[in-house]
Enzyme design. Structure first.
Site: not given
Length: 413
Positions: A182-184, A187
């Site tokens: 989810v972070d990736f 980003g």
């Protein structure tokens, strides 16, 4: 041959973000040629410097504080340490903003407004500024003020609901993905939104505010499976390693290893039945549709395929599948990835000079955007040491040595 011009050459990005999602977005802009200035807290730096299992060893006993999290998301950036809670630090940030194109931050909602560093305050200095806020739940709504990290949104957004071993099997239940996906993805959405805003500004002259939320990305990531639910009102079952499209698609076990097979079309399935010397399976009513092969009778079919594949070594099975034009790939442990001939051919390990590393370099993961023909993404700098470029950046703003020394003594930088 002339050196290709970077797509974002001349664009300046102020990166006030920490940990992973937003730093990944800023790094993508840096890979595309932007001058990314990473603003970090004096003596502390980005929290991400302390995340992960491994750190880049420094030469002569130096602590690089380059954790795996930090190293993978902060190349092509210059680091300045700055205490933005102090008026002098706020003045430096405003000086940076005057000639910046983009500012990225991931503080709690409203946090920077206390210091006059919110969008409305900074657009008064630079009307063309693109200001991007990345938070867990977004800038509005009943949960906007809450903090959030990747795992929370894999749980909240539906990713864990569709990931894991199928019900009824040992170990079944929700499962988080290994990487912080989810972070990736957030980003990447950050970078995409900023690129769109830069194009809009080129056409209109207008800057704008961007509200990016991990929650929004997490729901969108469930993609076609979530769309399946929206269409039918029924939640699809977890499929473990099974594919989500045509079938059979799953790991198959060979005599000495594992292969992932995707015989995802009727023709691929027909070829597989011939390859297994069981052409009668092509017309078998248990397996005569993608739905039956990939969902309802999947376990029964995979047992038949594994009985066949288990008689041969991995290389032989792979060669047979390749020869028949059936999509398949060997399962790789992490070490195996870097021995894969196609990975090596694509140059996906990018060994980069690192002045402070014990070995003098650091192995990074190449950008997937490096194959653009006219303006490829490049790696020009290893991730920065904390405050490595403070003096140079302040000098660019017109501060002399005495002023910089005074700021350092006052712990502003």
């Amino acid at each position: 041959m002339s050196t290709p011009k970077a797509a974002l050459e001349g664009i300046r990005v102020i990166d006030m973000s920490r940990v992973f999602a937003a730093p990944v977005g800023a790094q993508i802009l840096g890979d595309l040629g932007a001058d990314v200035i990473k603003v970090e807290r004096p003596g502390v730096g980005d929290d991400g410097r302390g995340y992960g299992f491994s750190w880049v060893p420094g030469k002569d006993g130096i602590e690089t504080r380059h954790s795996s999290f930090f190293t993978v998301s902060n190349r092509n950036k210059r680091s300045i340490t700055l205490n933005h809670s102090r008026p002098e630090g706020q003045a430096i940030l405003r000086d940076l903003v005057k000639n910046a194109d983009v500012l990225i931050e991931n503080y709690k909602v409203g946090d920077l407004k206390r210091f006059g560093l919110d969008y409305e305050s900074l657009r008064a200095i630079n009307p063309g500024l693109i200001y991007c806020s990345v938070t867990g739940f977004g800038q509005t709504g009943p949960m906007a003020a809450l903090p959030g990290y990747d795992g929370l949104f894999q749980a909240t957004g539906g990713m864990m609901a569709v990931t894991g071993i199928p019900e009824g099997q040992p170990g079944s239940g929700p499962l988080k993905t290994g990487p912080s996906l989810v972070d990736f993805v957030t980003g990447h959405n950050t970078a995409l939104a900023i690129l769109g805003a830069l194009m809009h500004r080129t056409r209109s002259g207008e800057g704008q505010y961007i509200d990016i939320a991990l929650l929004d990305s997490s729901v969108a990531m469930v993609s076609h499976i979530m769309q399946d639910y929206l269409i039918s009102g029924n939640a699809p079952p977890r499929l473990g390693n099974g594919g989500n499209g045509g079938g059979p698609a799953d790991l198959i076990h060979c005599a000495d290893g594992i292969i992932y097979l995707t015989a995802g079309t009727d023709e691929h399935w027909r070829r597989l039945t011939v390859l297994m010397d069981q052409p009668e399976l092509n017309d078998d009513p248990r397996f005569d549709s993608n739905l039956k092969r990939g969902k309802t009778n999947r376990a029964e079919l995979m047992a038949i395929i594994n009985d066949w594949s288990g008689r041969f070594p991995t290389l032989e099975v792979q060669a047979m599948l390749d020869g028949a034009g059936i999509p398949a790939a060997r399962y790789n442990e992490l070490a195996d990835v870097w021995e894969d001939p196609q990975v090596q051919h694509r140059g996906l390990k990018a060994t980069t000079p690192h002045a402070w590393a014990e070995s003098g370099s650091v192995d990074l993961i190449a950008s997937p955007l490096a194959k653009m023909s006219a303006s490829p993404a490049t790696i020009r700098m290893a991730p920065p040491m904390l405050g490595e470029h403070t003096d140079a950046i302040l000098s660019e703003l017109g501060y002399d040595e005495a002023q910089v020394a005074a700021l350092r003594d006052a712990k502003v930088v």
